[in-house]
Enzyme design. Structure first.
Site, PDB file in Angstrom:
ATOM      1  N   GLU A   1       0.821  -1.211   0.000  1.00 40.96           N
ATOM      2  CA  GLU A   1       0.000   0.000   0.000  1.00 40.96           C
ATOM      3  C   GLU A   1       0.853   1.259   0.000  1.00 40.96           C
ATOM      4  OE1 GLU A   1      -3.463  -2.080   2.818  1.00 40.96           O
ATOM      5  OE2 GLU A   1      -1.891  -0.826   3.689  1.00 40.96           O
TER       6      GLU A   1
ATOM      7  N   THR B   1      -6.145  -0.625   3.077  1.00 39.78           N
ATOM      8  CA  THR B   1      -7.206  -1.451   2.535  1.00 39.78           C
ATOM      9  C   THR B   1      -7.984  -2.057   3.692  1.00 39.78           C
ATOM     10  OG1 THR B   1      -5.638  -3.301   2.370  1.00 39.78           O
ATOM     11  CG2 THR B   1      -5.982  -1.955   0.399  1.00 39.78           C
TER      12      THR B   1
ATOM     13  N   LYS C   1     -14.312  -2.513   7.966  1.00 41.71           N
ATOM     14  CA  LYS C   1     -13.629  -3.278   9.015  1.00 41.71           C
ATOM     15  C   LYS C   1     -12.142  -3.341   8.704  1.00 41.71           C
ATOM     16  CE  LYS C   1     -13.341  -8.149  10.626  1.00 41.71           C
ATOM     17  NZ  LYS C   1     -12.036  -8.474  10.016  1.00 41.71           N
ATOM     18  N   ASP C   2     -11.306  -2.957   9.676  1.00 46.93           N
ATOM     19  CA  ASP C   2      -9.866  -3.036   9.455  1.00 46.93           C
ATOM     20  C   ASP C   2      -9.148  -3.511  10.710  1.00 46.93           C
ATOM     21  OD1 ASP C   2      -9.558  -0.862  11.195  1.00 46.93           O
ATOM     22  OD2 ASP C   2      -8.190   0.217   9.871  1.00 46.93           O
ATOM     23  N   MET C   3      -7.796  -3.399  10.692  1.00 45.52           N
ATOM     24  CA  MET C   3      -6.983  -3.899  11.800  1.00 45.52           C
ATOM     25  C   MET C   3      -6.100  -2.819  12.433  1.00 45.52           C
ATOM     26  SD  MET C   3      -5.891  -7.586  10.110  1.00 45.52           S
ATOM     27  CE  MET C   3      -4.961  -8.119  11.546  1.00 45.52           C
ATOM     28  N   GLU C   4      -6.317  -1.551  12.075  1.00 54.02           N
ATOM     29  CA  GLU C   4      -5.458  -0.481  12.601  1.00 54.02           C
ATOM     30  C   GLU C   4      -6.171   0.806  13.006  1.00 54.02           C
ATOM     31  OE1 GLU C   4      -3.046  -3.256  10.343  1.00 54.02           O
ATOM     32  OE2 GLU C   4      -4.539  -1.901   9.469  1.00 54.02           O
TER      33      GLU C   4
ATOM     34  N   ASP D   1     -12.319  -6.600   0.193  1.00 55.53           N
ATOM     35  CA  ASP D   1     -13.112  -7.817   0.363  1.00 55.53           C
ATOM     36  C   ASP D   1     -14.445  -7.478   1.027  1.00 55.53           C
ATOM     37  OD1 ASP D   1     -12.595  -8.505   3.525  1.00 55.53           O
ATOM     38  OD2 ASP D   1     -10.825  -7.637   2.581  1.00 55.53           O
TER      39      ASP D   1
END
Length: 262
Positions: free
Chosen positions: A33, A111, A194-197, A220
């Site tokens: 990214e 992303t 929805k993400d992780m960070e 996704d």
């Protein structure tokens, strides 16, 4: 002295909002990214790191238009060699970047997954209107809200008028997949993305009173019929191109403006 009802720190934040933005820190979790933006902005990798010795964090920096641009990538895990994704790395690099670089604005770009039930499609790019965690479950009064840590993000009405981005709330957790408990929490958070960070970056930025915006591109469909990991990998490169285009448009808009003009 701050006006009545306003603390001196609040007054300082208000005054800062009227000063033209000069230094931007862009937090990006994955090298895939980050690198297209490094090329776009013609940035150089920091040789004499501003970060503690031994950490894998990477800073790319340079001048773009009238802005001091810093892209911060948490680097690769020293043992497994994969991108250091997730909330722990995001929190650490955000804190360290603020301490070292004193940015006027943070942009967390990346992303993410999206929910078709909320109108998300592959390739959509969202400007996040609010953030929360979905996997910090603490079923004790008040601690439960602390775990969720829901926050509204910086209001940017003028930016939205100029840049073609969708708007939605973001829910953050440390797992790529989604358990039934996570799903219930994400629905409760009214999240489209929805993400992780993101919520981790927001927590640190809020703690240190640095304005932050969040730009997330959909790789996704979490509530779709394809396996998340498979769909993510299939769409990563193409969606990253859309993400980087949107980040560039945002940076172009920010140039020459102050926070209150966003």
């Amino acid at each position: 002295m701050a006006p009545h009802g306003e603390t001196s720190s609040d007054h300082g934040v208000i005054e800062a909002e009227k000063i033209p933005i000069k230094t931007i820190v862009i937090i990006i979790a994955m090298q895939t990214e980050a690198l297209p933006l490094v090329t776009k902005f013609q940035l150089s990798e920091d040789i004499d790191s501003v970060f503690p010795k031994g950490v894998p964090w990477v800073r790319y920096h340079g001048i773009y238009k009238d802005l001091n641009i810093n892209i911060i990538w948490p680097g690769k895990d020293g043992v497994l060699g994969v991108d250091s994704v997730g909330t722990v790395s995001a929190s650490l690099v955000t804190y360290a970047s603020i301490q070292a670089l004193q940015p006027d604005l943070i942009i967390n770009a990346g992303t993410s997954g999206g929910f078709k039930a909320k109108g998300a499609c592959i390739g959509d790019v969202f400007l996040v209107s609010g953030v929360a965690f979905h996997d910090r479950r603490i079923p004790i009064p008040v601690f439960d809200q602390y775990g969720i840590c829901g926050k509204e993000t910086l209001s940017t009405p003028n930016l939205l008028k100029e840049v073609n981005l969708k708007v939605g709330k973001l829910s953050t957790g440390d797992s790529l997949d989604m358990s039934p408990q996570d799903e219930a929490a994400i629905i409760a958070n009214d999240a489209t993305v929805k993400d992780m960070e993101g919520a981790a970056v927001a927590y640190v930025a809020d703690l240190l009173s640095v304005p932050a915006i969040f730009i997330k591109a959909i790789t996704d469909i979490v509530d779709g019929d394809k396996p998340t990991a498979e769909e993510f990998l299939q769409n990563l490169v193409a969606v990253t191109a859309a993400l980087d285009q949107s980040v560039t448009e945002v940076v172009d808009f920010v140039s020459g403006k102050c926070i209150s003009e966003l």
